[in-house]
Every structure is written in C-alpha cells, then in structure tokens.
Design an enzyme around this catalytic site. Structure first.
Site, short mmCIF file in Angstrom:
data_model
loop_
_atom_site.label_atom_id
_atom_site.label_comp_id
_atom_site.label_asym_id
_atom_site.label_seq_id
_atom_site.Cartn_x
_atom_site.Cartn_y
_atom_site.Cartn_z
N PRO A 10 -8.15 3.59 47.17
CA PRO A 10 -8.49 5.17 46.98
C PRO A 10 -9.78 5.21 47.30
O PRO A 10 -10.89 5.16 46.65
CB PRO A 10 -8.38 5.58 45.53
N ASP A 26 -14.43 2.25 46.40
CA ASP A 26 -13.12 2.25 45.87
C ASP A 26 -13.25 2.87 44.52
O ASP A 26 -13.90 2.24 43.44
CB ASP A 26 -12.95 0.64 45.56
N HIS A 27 -12.49 3.84 44.36
CA HIS A 27 -12.58 4.60 43.00
C HIS A 27 -12.07 3.87 41.72
O HIS A 27 -12.11 4.28 40.65
CB HIS A 27 -11.82 6.16 43.22
N ARG A 28 -11.33 2.85 42.11
CA ARG A 28 -10.83 2.07 41.04
C ARG A 28 -11.89 1.27 40.17
O ARG A 28 -11.56 1.01 39.18
CB ARG A 28 -9.82 1.13 41.41
#
Length: 433
Positions: free
Chosen positions: A230, A405-407
């Site tokens: 994401p 990376d939004h994670r």
C-alpha cells in the site's frame, strides 16, 4: 560412482541461469575450491567452484546455454579409478530414483509437508561443506548448521556463506516470519497473454525480445510490489545552493586525493542520518511483523543495460562522504559489469532512485520489498522562491518524492523522515558534525 555436478542456486531468487563459460574441459583434474565455470544468475555473473575433487569426465551442458534450471546436471566428475564407461551407470542410477519417488511420497506425505528442502546435513548433524566455504564461515563467525547448501547433495559452497553474516546463527528465529511473508489472498490481476498481444499487432512490423533472467525478476518483483504494497507519497522541494557551495569547497580540498563528491553522495549521507534521527522509520516489512534496524543500510538504484541493481551501502551513517563516494563508485562499476555478489545488493531498509542526471523534474518510485520507503530524486533547477524575509529570489531547487509502505510507516512518521532528509541537505555542514 561418478559425481553429477548440478546447476547451483547462486542467489536466493535464482531458479534458472545461463552457463556463460566453462573454465575447465573434459579430462581436467579439479580440486575442491577450484573455479569450474561462470554462471549468469538473474542478477549477476558469478564463479562456480568445485566442491569435490576428481577428473572432469563429461560436460553435459555447453557454455552459452541459457534457461538451465537449478539442480540440472551440468557435468560429471570422475573419482580415482573411474573411467568414462562409469558415467552411464551414474546416469541410470539418477533416473531410477524418481520412479520410486511417487510411491514413497504417498506413504510419507504428512511428513514431507514439514520436511526442510535440501538439508546440508545428515541425521547425525554432520555438515557437508567445501573447505573454502568452511574457511569463509570461520572468518565471519557463521554457524554452518544454519546455512542451506546449494551444492551437490546439499553441500554448502562458497556462494552460500559469502553473503551471510553472523546473524545466520539466529536464522531459525526468523523462520515464522518468513513462512508467513506471503499470506493467502486474492489472486493478482494478470494482463493479456502473449498470444492475445500478438493478435492485437497482427500485420504490424515488430520484433520479439525474449526476457532474460533479470528482466523476468524485475517484472515479477515490481508487479508484486505495486499490487501488494500500500504505497502513499510525500513530496518536498529542497534548496541546494548551500550544498552546492559546500560541495565545491570540499572537492577542491579532496582533489589531491583524486576524490570528487557528487550530489548523490550527499543524498546518501542525508538519508542515512535521517534514518537515525527518525529511527521508527528505519524498518522493513516481514509478513506478520516489522523488523526495526539499528544501522542505516541504504540501497541506491544503478541503471545497467537491460535492467538495474540496487547495491546496498551498509552502516552508511558511520561513513564519511569520501568513503561513501568511493564505495558507491566501486559498487556501481561492478553492478554495470554484473559482478556484484548477492550480499552486496540484498538487504537495506531504504532506497534512493535518482533520475536527476537525466533531466527528470520529479517522479514516483516503486518500493522494493521488504523496504519500507524509497526516495525519488529529480533534477536541481533554478526557480523563483520566496525567502524568509519575504523577498523573491532565485534558488537551485530539487524535487523529491518519498514512496512509503503504509504497513510500516504512517503519514506523520513519513513526513518526519522526509523533513529530516530535507534539513540535512539544506544544512550540509551539519552532516559532518
């Protein structure tokens, strides 16, 4: 019995390779550790060493052959007292084994699900490794019991330990994360097939270009990255005038030593320090967890013919600008010659992709998993800016985009990281403090 020499897995991602060149011929005597061939993997051309000693009885795969699958027999080695007549016996024995395998598989199916592939030791925990691999492991403090061998019969060879670190002793603790790195989910979208595309251009003049190993790897990894990671994007303009002036002064001082710093060297240093200043952003995605790194290991994209490499500058926060410059030039040169070893382009938590030298103003880069971020760097250009005193002036401005990376990194944390990079570049003297 003659020993079959198998196509080795010279990198973790290698499934097939090109047997570029034989350095021995039939009838030659080889010892353990001797270089037998040059093999092109999906990333580099690497030397393949003998793990046994004997006489080369037969070369099964001619040099220049591409698409050779890992573990395919490529040559036969004869031991003392053996002759070419014994080669047929070895081939017959190897062909008979698969016939019995299906029946055995039915009986032992439950056990096979948890059995490790190609172990490099016997039931008595004896480790099979070449003498050279043992010496390298001893120098690096690596426990060979935790290293998977890619040589014949699971024997550990130089390539297996060359890229390893002492952390290999703790490899078993990372197994749960590795096993869950690819959770089950919806199937990734696929584009039109080769035949469908051919029909679209039927009657038009074109030439097909088959993908080589590197292009296949790039296609697979970046498609997976774009579909499964994401991404979100943060952008900042960075004023370079102070840096350019400081760089000019340093280069005059370093000229007698033959060192010339580039703007990219400063960017590497700025990113390395920013990862220390914002330590929560110095992390990677590991399936069902994140791994927070202590050192700043920064990867830098290097364009080569037919693809790219991302060599990693390890402990970049600890190195001087001149040391980073020298190391980067060496890695880039060997990357273009495809001479990098796997440990030189694997790892890192952060990457830099600089297209400024091509005149590109700005762009968005794709994250290279398991990295959590990549900085896309555009060209520096003269632009009008409003100074702190409210007056209009001209400054050299460089556009940057941080893909995140939004994670692993949330918006505010990513903003803090990009702001730290900006502050370091606009105050370059502080990077030497």
């Amino acid at each position: 019995m003659p020993i079959e020499i198998l196509m080795p897995a010279l990198s973790p991602t290698m499934e097939e390779g090109t047997l570029a060149k034989w350095l021995v011929k039939e009838g030659d005597t080889v010892n353990s550790g001797d270089i037998m061939a040059e093999i092109e993997t999906d990333k580099a051309t690497m030397e393949f060493e003998a793990v046994d000693e004997g006489v080369v009885g037969k070369i099964l795969i001619a040099e220049g052959t591409d698409g050779v699958k890992v573990n395919t027999p490529i040559a036969v080695l004869l031991e003392d007292g053996e002759s070419a007549d014994d080669i047929g016996k070895a081939s017959s024995a190897s062909k008979e084994q698969p016939k019995a395998a299906p029946e055995a598989a039915k009986q032992d199916a439950p056990a096979q699900k948890s059995a490790p592939a190609a172990p490099a030791r016997t039931d008595s925990d004896r480790v099979f490794a070449s003498p050279l691999a043992r010496r390298i492991a001893a120098d690096k403090g690596i426990d060979l019991a935790d290293v998977k061998g890619s040589g014949p019969k699971g024997r550990i060879v130089k390539a297996d330990v060359k890229g390893a670190t002492a952390a290999a002793k703790k490899a078993h603790t990372a197994a749960p994360a590795a096993s869950s790195a690819a959770p089950a989910g919806a199937a990734m979208a696929a584009g039109p097939t080769t035949d469908q595309v051919r029909k679209m251009y039927e009657g038009r003049d074109y030439e097909e270009q088959p993908l080589d190993g590197m292009r296949k790897t790039i296609a697979a990894r970046l498609t997976e990255a774009k579909q499964s990671v994401p991404h979100f994007y943060l952008r900042r303009d960075i004023q370079l005038d102070a840096l350019l002036k400081f760089r000019s002064t340093l280069n005059k001082t370093l000229e007698p030593r033959g060192i010339k710093l580039s703007v990219n060297d400063f960017i590497i240093k700025a990113c390395a320090l920013a990862l220390q200043q914002v330590p929560d952003a110095n992390a990677v995605w590991a399936g069902d967890r994140t791994l927070s790194l202590k050192p700043s290991d920064v990867a830098v994209a290097v364009a080569i013919e037919g693809g790219l490499f991302t060599p990693v500058l390890k402990d970049a926060e600890m190195k001087s600008l001149s040391a980073l410059s020298t190391e980067m030039k060496d890695l880039a040169a060997r990357a273009r010659d495809r001479k990098l070893a796997p440990h030189e382009y694997m790892g890192g938590s952060f990457a830099i992709s600089n297209l400024g030298m091509f005149g590109i103003d700005n762009f968005d880069a794709i994250i290279n998993p398991p990295h959590a971020a990549i900085l896309a760097v555009g060209a520096g250009a003269k632009k009008p800016v409003v100074g702190e005193d409210g007056e209009l002036k001209v400054a050299t401005v460089m556009s940057t985009t941080l893909s995140v990376d939004h994670r692993v990194i949330d918006g505010a944390l990513g903003a803090n990281l990009l702001n730290a990079i900006k502050d370091n570049l606009e105050n370059p003297m502080g990077m030497l403090a």
